[in-house]
Design an enzyme around this catalytic site. Structure first.
Site, short mmCIF file in Angstrom:
data_model
loop_
_atom_site.label_atom_id
_atom_site.label_comp_id
_atom_site.label_asym_id
_atom_site.label_seq_id
_atom_site.Cartn_x
_atom_site.Cartn_y
_atom_site.Cartn_z
N GLY A 1 26.89 61.56 25.79
CA GLY A 1 27.86 60.61 26.32
C GLY A 1 28.11 60.76 27.81
O GLY A 1 27.32 61.35 28.55
N CYS A 2 29.24 60.22 28.26
CA CYS A 2 29.54 60.10 29.69
C CYS A 2 29.67 61.43 30.40
O CYS A 2 29.48 61.51 31.61
CB CYS A 2 30.81 59.28 29.88
SG CYS A 2 30.68 57.56 29.33
N ASN A 3 30.03 62.48 29.69
CA ASN A 3 30.19 63.78 30.33
C ASN A 3 28.87 64.49 30.58
O ASN A 3 28.80 65.48 31.31
CB ASN A 3 31.06 64.70 29.46
CG ASN A 3 30.53 64.83 28.04
OD1 ASN A 3 30.82 63.96 27.21
ND2 ASN A 3 29.76 65.87 27.73
N ALA A 4 27.77 64.02 29.97
CA ALA A 4 26.53 64.79 29.86
C ALA A 4 25.86 65.10 31.18
O ALA A 4 25.11 66.07 31.28
CB ALA A 4 25.55 64.07 28.93
N MET B 1 34.06 63.20 31.79
CA MET B 1 34.70 63.25 30.47
C MET B 1 33.95 62.35 29.51
O MET B 1 33.30 61.38 29.91
CB MET B 1 36.18 62.86 30.55
CG MET B 1 36.46 61.46 31.09
SD MET B 1 36.24 61.24 32.88
CE MET B 1 37.68 62.04 33.55
#
Length: 374
Positions: free
Chosen positions: A158-161, A360
Protein backbone atom coordinates in the site's frame (compact mmCIF):
# COMPACT_ATOMS: atom_id res chain seq x y z
CA UNK A 1 16.50 24.55 21.20
CA UNK A 2 16.19 26.73 18.03
CA UNK A 3 17.08 24.95 14.81
CA UNK A 4 19.98 27.32 14.00
CA UNK A 5 21.61 26.67 17.37
CA UNK A 6 20.92 22.96 17.04
CA UNK A 7 22.78 22.85 13.72
CA UNK A 8 25.84 24.55 15.24
CA UNK A 9 25.66 22.09 18.13
CA UNK A 10 25.57 19.15 15.75
CA UNK A 11 28.58 20.42 13.84
CA UNK A 12 30.62 20.33 17.04
CA UNK A 13 30.29 16.54 16.91
CA UNK A 14 28.39 15.25 19.93
CA UNK A 15 29.38 11.86 21.28
CA UNK A 16 25.81 10.65 21.68
CA UNK A 17 22.28 11.68 20.68
CA UNK A 18 21.17 13.58 17.64
CA UNK A 19 21.68 12.91 13.96
CA UNK A 20 25.38 13.78 13.81
CA UNK A 21 26.26 11.00 16.23
CA UNK A 22 25.85 8.49 13.39
CA UNK A 23 27.51 8.28 9.98
CA UNK A 24 24.21 7.42 8.31
CA UNK A 25 22.78 4.30 6.73
CA UNK A 26 22.87 5.38 3.09
CA UNK A 27 22.41 8.40 0.79
CA UNK A 28 19.69 9.42 -1.67
CA UNK A 29 21.45 11.07 -4.61
CA UNK A 30 18.61 11.80 -7.01
CA UNK A 31 14.90 11.29 -7.63
CA UNK A 32 13.20 10.75 -10.98
CA UNK A 33 9.43 10.82 -11.61
CA UNK A 34 7.02 10.08 -14.43
CA UNK A 35 3.28 10.21 -15.11
CA UNK A 36 1.10 9.20 -18.08
CA UNK A 37 0.68 11.84 -20.81
CA UNK A 38 -3.08 12.04 -20.15
CA UNK A 39 -4.08 14.77 -17.70
CA UNK A 40 -7.62 15.34 -16.42
CA UNK A 41 -9.13 17.87 -14.06
CA UNK A 42 -11.75 16.60 -11.65
CA UNK A 43 -14.65 17.85 -13.77
CA UNK A 44 -13.34 15.87 -16.73
CA UNK A 45 -13.02 12.70 -14.62
CA UNK A 46 -16.61 13.14 -13.42
CA UNK A 47 -17.74 13.48 -17.01
CA UNK A 48 -15.81 10.41 -18.17
CA UNK A 49 -17.09 8.31 -15.27
CA UNK A 50 -20.64 9.57 -15.77
CA UNK A 51 -21.08 10.65 -12.13
CA UNK A 52 -23.96 13.07 -11.68
CA UNK A 53 -25.27 12.85 -8.09
CA UNK A 54 -24.16 15.63 -5.77
CA UNK A 55 -22.84 13.44 -2.96
CA UNK A 56 -20.33 11.58 -5.10
CA UNK A 57 -19.43 14.69 -7.08
CA UNK A 58 -18.50 16.46 -3.84
CA UNK A 59 -15.78 13.85 -3.22
CA UNK A 60 -14.11 14.89 -6.47
CA UNK A 61 -14.56 18.64 -6.16
CA UNK A 62 -13.72 19.25 -2.49
CA UNK A 63 -10.71 17.00 -2.00
CA UNK A 64 -7.92 19.48 -2.74
CA UNK A 65 -7.15 17.89 -6.12
CA UNK A 66 -7.11 19.97 -9.31
CA UNK A 67 -5.83 17.42 -11.82
CA UNK A 68 -4.49 13.90 -12.16
CA UNK A 69 -2.69 11.81 -14.75
CA UNK A 70 -4.70 8.67 -15.50
CA UNK A 71 -5.09 5.95 -18.10
CA UNK A 72 -8.88 5.89 -18.40
CA UNK A 73 -11.09 3.90 -20.77
CA UNK A 74 -13.25 5.68 -23.31
CA UNK A 75 -16.87 6.55 -22.56
CA UNK A 76 -19.63 4.27 -23.71
CA UNK A 77 -22.58 6.54 -24.45
CA UNK A 78 -24.46 8.07 -21.52
CA UNK A 79 -23.49 5.21 -19.21
CA UNK A 80 -20.03 6.59 -18.46
CA UNK A 81 -16.66 4.93 -18.94
CA UNK A 82 -16.32 1.44 -20.36
CA UNK A 83 -16.33 -1.19 -17.63
CA UNK A 84 -12.97 -2.98 -17.67
CA UNK A 85 -12.66 -6.63 -16.67
CA UNK A 86 -10.04 -7.76 -14.16
CA UNK A 87 -8.03 -9.13 -17.07
CA UNK A 88 -8.11 -5.77 -18.87
CA UNK A 89 -7.09 -3.97 -15.67
CA UNK A 90 -4.13 -6.30 -15.16
CA UNK A 91 -3.09 -5.81 -18.78
CA UNK A 92 -3.24 -2.04 -18.27
CA UNK A 93 -1.09 -2.36 -15.16
CA UNK A 94 1.50 -4.52 -16.93
CA UNK A 95 1.78 -2.13 -19.88
CA UNK A 96 1.84 1.17 -18.04
CA UNK A 97 3.86 0.12 -15.02
CA UNK A 98 6.74 -0.73 -17.34
CA UNK A 99 6.41 2.54 -19.27
CA UNK A 100 6.24 4.71 -16.16
CA UNK A 101 8.91 2.79 -14.25
CA UNK A 102 11.35 2.95 -17.15
CA UNK A 103 11.10 6.73 -17.48
CA UNK A 104 11.38 7.37 -13.73
CA UNK A 105 14.39 5.07 -13.47
CA UNK A 106 16.17 6.64 -16.45
CA UNK A 107 15.50 10.16 -15.15
CA UNK A 108 16.90 9.35 -11.71
CA UNK A 109 20.02 7.72 -13.17
CA UNK A 110 20.58 10.51 -15.71
CA UNK A 111 20.58 13.10 -12.92
CA UNK A 112 23.78 11.54 -11.52
CA UNK A 113 25.35 10.52 -14.82
CA UNK A 114 24.69 6.80 -14.48
CA UNK A 115 23.29 4.12 -16.78
CA UNK A 116 20.81 1.26 -16.17
CA UNK A 117 23.73 -1.19 -16.40
CA UNK A 118 25.25 0.48 -13.31
CA UNK A 119 22.38 -0.61 -11.05
CA UNK A 120 23.35 -3.53 -8.81
CA UNK A 121 20.22 -3.71 -6.64
CA UNK A 122 16.69 -2.89 -7.79
CA UNK A 123 13.66 -2.81 -5.51
CA UNK A 124 10.27 -2.23 -7.18
CA UNK A 125 7.08 -1.38 -5.30
CA UNK A 126 3.46 -1.56 -6.42
CA UNK A 127 -0.01 -2.24 -5.03
CA UNK A 128 -2.12 -1.70 -8.13
CA UNK A 129 -1.55 -4.95 -9.99
CA UNK A 130 0.04 -8.38 -9.84
CA UNK A 131 2.23 -10.13 -12.36
CA UNK A 132 4.91 -12.80 -12.32
CA UNK A 133 7.68 -12.23 -13.22
CA UNK A 134 7.43 -8.84 -11.57
CA UNK A 135 8.33 -5.33 -12.63
CA UNK A 136 11.99 -5.69 -11.65
CA UNK A 137 12.60 -8.60 -14.02
CA UNK A 138 10.74 -6.86 -16.84
CA UNK A 139 12.74 -3.66 -16.33
CA UNK A 140 16.04 -5.53 -16.37
CA UNK A 141 15.06 -7.13 -19.69
CA UNK A 142 13.55 -3.97 -21.22
CA UNK A 143 16.44 -1.65 -20.32
CA UNK A 144 19.25 -4.20 -20.93
CA UNK A 145 20.37 -3.93 -17.33
CA UNK A 146 23.03 -6.11 -15.76
CA UNK A 147 21.57 -9.61 -15.56
CA UNK A 148 23.39 -10.09 -12.26
CA UNK A 149 21.45 -7.18 -10.71
CA UNK A 150 19.92 -8.27 -7.40
CA UNK A 151 16.23 -7.46 -7.18
CA UNK A 152 13.22 -7.34 -4.91
CA UNK A 153 9.53 -6.82 -5.73
CA UNK A 154 7.34 -5.45 -2.93
CA UNK A 155 3.68 -6.04 -3.84
CA UNK A 156 0.56 -5.11 -1.90
CA UNK A 157 1.85 -3.13 1.07
CA UNK A 158 0.00 0.00 0.00
CA UNK A 159 0.78 3.70 0.28
CA UNK A 160 3.36 3.32 3.02
CA UNK A 161 5.47 0.80 1.07
CA UNK A 162 7.85 3.27 -0.55
CA UNK A 163 9.47 4.06 2.78
CA UNK A 164 9.59 0.36 3.71
CA UNK A 165 11.42 -0.29 0.45
CA UNK A 166 13.75 2.65 0.96
CA UNK A 167 14.86 1.10 4.24
CA UNK A 168 15.57 -2.24 2.54
CA UNK A 169 17.54 -0.53 -0.22
CA UNK A 170 19.43 1.59 2.31
CA UNK A 171 20.42 -1.50 4.26
CA UNK A 172 21.74 -3.10 1.05
CA UNK A 173 23.72 0.04 0.22
CA UNK A 174 25.22 0.16 3.69
CA UNK A 175 26.58 -3.38 3.22
CA UNK A 176 27.78 -2.68 -0.33
CA UNK A 177 29.66 0.62 -0.09
CA UNK A 178 30.70 0.60 -3.76
CA UNK A 179 27.30 -0.47 -5.08
CA UNK A 180 24.45 1.52 -6.62
CA UNK A 181 20.85 0.70 -5.70
CA UNK A 182 17.48 2.00 -6.84
CA UNK A 183 14.10 2.03 -5.13
CA UNK A 184 11.28 2.39 -7.64
CA UNK A 185 7.60 2.94 -6.82
CA UNK A 186 5.13 2.54 -9.67
CA UNK A 187 1.38 2.72 -9.25
CA UNK A 188 -1.15 2.50 -12.06
CA UNK A 189 -4.07 3.33 -9.79
CA UNK A 190 -6.45 3.54 -12.73
CA UNK A 191 -5.88 -0.22 -13.09
CA UNK A 192 -7.66 -0.58 -9.74
CA UNK A 193 -10.69 1.59 -10.54
CA UNK A 194 -14.15 0.11 -10.76
CA UNK A 195 -17.39 1.83 -11.77
CA UNK A 196 -20.25 0.38 -9.73
CA UNK A 197 -22.04 3.56 -8.62
CA UNK A 198 -21.10 3.14 -4.93
CA UNK A 199 -19.58 5.65 -2.53
CA UNK A 200 -16.80 3.14 -1.85
CA UNK A 201 -15.60 3.22 -5.46
CA UNK A 202 -16.23 6.97 -5.74
CA UNK A 203 -13.84 7.65 -2.84
CA UNK A 204 -11.07 5.73 -4.60
CA UNK A 205 -11.83 7.07 -8.08
CA UNK A 206 -11.81 10.65 -6.79
CA UNK A 207 -8.43 10.39 -5.09
CA UNK A 208 -5.75 8.28 -6.75
CA UNK A 209 -3.53 9.06 -9.74
CA UNK A 210 -1.03 7.16 -11.88
CA UNK A 211 2.72 7.71 -11.60
CA UNK A 212 6.17 6.35 -10.80
CA UNK A 213 9.15 7.62 -8.83
CA UNK A 214 12.70 6.28 -8.48
CA UNK A 215 15.54 7.18 -6.12
CA UNK A 216 19.23 6.38 -6.57
CA UNK A 217 20.74 5.20 -3.30
CA UNK A 218 24.40 4.61 -2.43
CA UNK A 219 26.40 4.30 0.78
CA UNK A 220 28.00 7.73 0.35
CA UNK A 221 27.21 10.67 -1.90
CA UNK A 222 27.89 10.38 -5.63
CA UNK A 223 30.06 13.12 -7.17
CA UNK A 224 27.39 14.08 -9.72
CA UNK A 225 24.54 14.51 -7.24
CA UNK A 226 22.94 17.97 -7.10
CA UNK A 227 21.81 17.32 -3.53
CA UNK A 228 22.70 14.36 -1.31
CA UNK A 229 20.37 13.34 1.49
CA UNK A 230 21.80 11.07 4.15
CA UNK A 231 19.30 8.61 5.61
CA UNK A 232 19.81 8.20 9.34
CA UNK A 233 17.03 6.29 11.06
CA UNK A 234 13.84 4.40 10.18
CA UNK A 235 10.90 3.43 12.35
CA UNK A 236 7.57 1.62 11.93
CA UNK A 237 4.32 1.95 13.84
CA UNK A 238 1.25 -0.23 13.32
CA UNK A 239 -2.23 0.03 14.79
CA UNK A 240 -3.53 -3.49 14.17
CA UNK A 241 -6.93 -2.55 15.58
CA UNK A 242 -7.45 -0.70 12.27
CA UNK A 243 -6.46 -3.68 10.14
CA UNK A 244 -9.45 -3.34 7.79
CA UNK A 245 -9.48 0.45 7.54
CA UNK A 246 -7.49 0.40 4.27
CA UNK A 247 -7.57 -2.71 2.14
CA UNK A 248 -7.52 -4.15 -1.37
CA UNK A 249 -9.91 -7.06 -1.66
CA UNK A 250 -12.12 -9.02 -4.05
CA UNK A 251 -15.41 -7.51 -5.21
CA UNK A 252 -17.48 -10.58 -6.04
CA UNK A 253 -20.30 -8.55 -7.61
CA UNK A 254 -17.96 -6.90 -10.13
CA UNK A 255 -15.46 -9.81 -10.30
CA UNK A 256 -12.52 -7.45 -9.75
CA UNK A 257 -10.19 -6.42 -6.95
CA UNK A 258 -10.94 -3.02 -5.45
CA UNK A 259 -9.61 -0.60 -2.85
CA UNK A 260 -11.52 0.28 0.29
CA UNK A 261 -10.84 3.34 2.45
CA UNK A 262 -12.76 3.64 5.70
CA UNK A 263 -14.08 7.16 6.45
CA UNK A 264 -12.24 6.94 9.78
CA UNK A 265 -8.80 6.70 8.11
CA UNK A 266 -7.85 10.39 8.70
CA UNK A 267 -8.70 10.04 12.40
CA UNK A 268 -6.76 6.77 12.73
CA UNK A 269 -3.73 8.36 11.11
CA UNK A 270 -4.01 11.52 13.19
CA UNK A 271 -4.42 9.63 16.46
CA UNK A 272 -1.27 7.59 15.82
CA UNK A 273 0.93 10.21 14.19
CA UNK A 274 2.52 11.73 17.30
CA UNK A 275 3.43 8.39 18.87
CA UNK A 276 4.66 7.01 15.52
CA UNK A 277 7.12 9.86 15.12
CA UNK A 278 7.80 10.49 18.79
CA UNK A 279 10.02 7.49 19.40
CA UNK A 280 12.12 8.19 16.34
CA UNK A 281 12.67 11.80 17.35
CA UNK A 282 13.36 10.85 20.95
CA UNK A 283 16.08 8.41 19.91
CA UNK A 284 17.71 11.18 17.91
CA UNK A 285 17.43 13.64 20.82
CA UNK A 286 15.17 15.87 18.74
CA UNK A 287 11.66 17.27 18.71
CA UNK A 288 9.42 18.13 15.78
CA UNK A 289 10.56 21.77 16.10
CA UNK A 290 14.08 20.68 15.10
CA UNK A 291 12.95 19.35 11.71
CA UNK A 292 13.73 21.72 8.84
CA UNK A 293 11.78 19.94 6.09
CA UNK A 294 8.79 17.61 6.13
CA UNK A 295 8.13 15.02 3.41
CA UNK A 296 4.73 13.47 4.11
CA UNK A 297 2.60 11.16 1.97
CA UNK A 298 -0.15 12.98 0.05
CA UNK A 299 -2.85 10.65 1.33
CA UNK A 300 -5.77 13.02 0.88
CA UNK A 301 -6.93 16.40 2.15
CA UNK A 302 -8.36 15.08 5.43
CA UNK A 303 -5.30 12.90 6.08
CA UNK A 304 -2.97 15.85 5.49
CA UNK A 305 -5.07 18.09 7.75
CA UNK A 306 -5.07 15.46 10.51
CA UNK A 307 -1.29 15.12 10.23
CA UNK A 308 -0.74 18.86 10.26
CA UNK A 309 -2.89 19.39 13.34
CA UNK A 310 -1.47 16.48 15.33
CA UNK A 311 2.15 17.43 14.60
CA UNK A 312 1.49 21.18 14.94
CA UNK A 313 2.88 21.91 11.47
CA UNK A 314 2.29 24.98 9.34
CA UNK A 315 0.74 24.93 5.89
CA UNK A 316 4.07 26.10 4.50
CA UNK A 317 5.86 23.09 5.97
CA UNK A 318 3.46 20.82 4.07
CA UNK A 319 3.51 22.83 0.83
CA UNK A 320 5.00 19.99 -1.25
CA UNK A 321 2.69 17.37 0.24
CA UNK A 322 -0.31 19.57 -0.60
CA UNK A 323 1.14 20.51 -3.99
CA UNK A 324 1.61 16.88 -5.07
CA UNK A 325 -1.96 16.06 -4.04
CA UNK A 326 -3.24 19.09 -5.95
CA UNK A 327 -1.35 18.30 -9.17
CA UNK A 328 -1.31 14.49 -9.20
CA UNK A 329 -3.74 13.15 -6.60
CA UNK A 330 -2.68 10.36 -4.24
CA UNK A 331 0.11 8.47 -6.04
CA UNK A 332 0.17 5.74 -3.39
CA UNK A 333 3.69 4.44 -2.59
CA UNK A 334 5.52 7.01 -4.72
CA UNK A 335 3.85 10.15 -3.37
CA UNK A 336 6.56 10.98 -0.85
CA UNK A 337 9.27 10.76 -3.54
CA UNK A 338 7.33 13.24 -5.71
CA UNK A 339 7.37 15.63 -2.73
CA UNK A 340 11.07 15.00 -2.15
CA UNK A 341 11.76 15.71 -5.82
CA UNK A 342 9.98 19.06 -5.53
CA UNK A 343 11.94 19.94 -2.40
CA UNK A 344 15.22 19.17 -4.19
CA UNK A 345 14.18 21.20 -7.24
CA UNK A 346 13.19 24.10 -5.01
CA UNK A 347 16.89 24.51 -4.18
CA UNK A 348 16.18 25.43 -0.57
CA UNK A 349 18.15 22.58 1.02
CA UNK A 350 21.31 23.47 2.89
CA UNK A 351 24.02 21.28 4.47
CA UNK A 352 22.99 19.96 7.88
CA UNK A 353 19.27 20.56 7.26
CA UNK A 354 17.16 17.81 8.83
CA UNK A 355 14.27 16.02 7.11
CA UNK A 356 11.43 13.89 8.41
CA UNK A 357 9.84 11.43 5.96
CA UNK A 358 6.42 10.01 6.79
CA UNK A 359 4.18 7.60 4.89
CA UNK A 360 1.00 5.85 5.98
CA UNK A 361 -1.07 2.98 4.67
CA UNK A 362 -2.83 -0.34 5.33
CA UNK A 363 -2.23 -2.00 8.65
CA UNK A 364 -2.91 0.74 9.68
CA UNK A 365 0.79 1.59 9.37
CA UNK A 366 2.83 4.75 9.70
CA UNK A 367 6.42 4.58 8.46
CA UNK A 368 8.92 7.28 9.41
CA UNK A 369 12.53 8.17 8.70
CA UNK A 370 14.99 10.88 9.64
CA UNK A 371 17.50 12.24 7.17
CA UNK A 372 20.00 15.05 6.81
CA UNK A 373 21.37 17.03 3.90
CA UNK A 374 24.95 15.96 3.30
Amino acid sequence: MPSTILKEYRMMGRERGGLRAESGIATVNSVGTSVPPYSFDQQEVLRILGIEDDKRRALFLRGGIEKRHLVLPSREGAGGAKVESQGELLKKHAEWSLKLASKALLDALSAVGRMPSDVEYLCCVTSTGFMTPGISARLIHSLSMNEKCARLDVVGMGCNAGLNALQAVSNWASLNPDGLAVVLCVEVCSAAYIHDGTMRSAVVNSLFGDGAAAAVVTKTALPGAKTSIKLKKFSSHIDATALDAMRYDWNSEQSVFSFYLDPMVPYVVGANMESALGGLLHDADMTSRDIDHWIIHSGGKKVIDATRVNLSLSRYQLRHTVGVLRDFGNLSSGSFLFSLSRLIQEDSLRPMDSLALVTMGPGATIETALAEVD
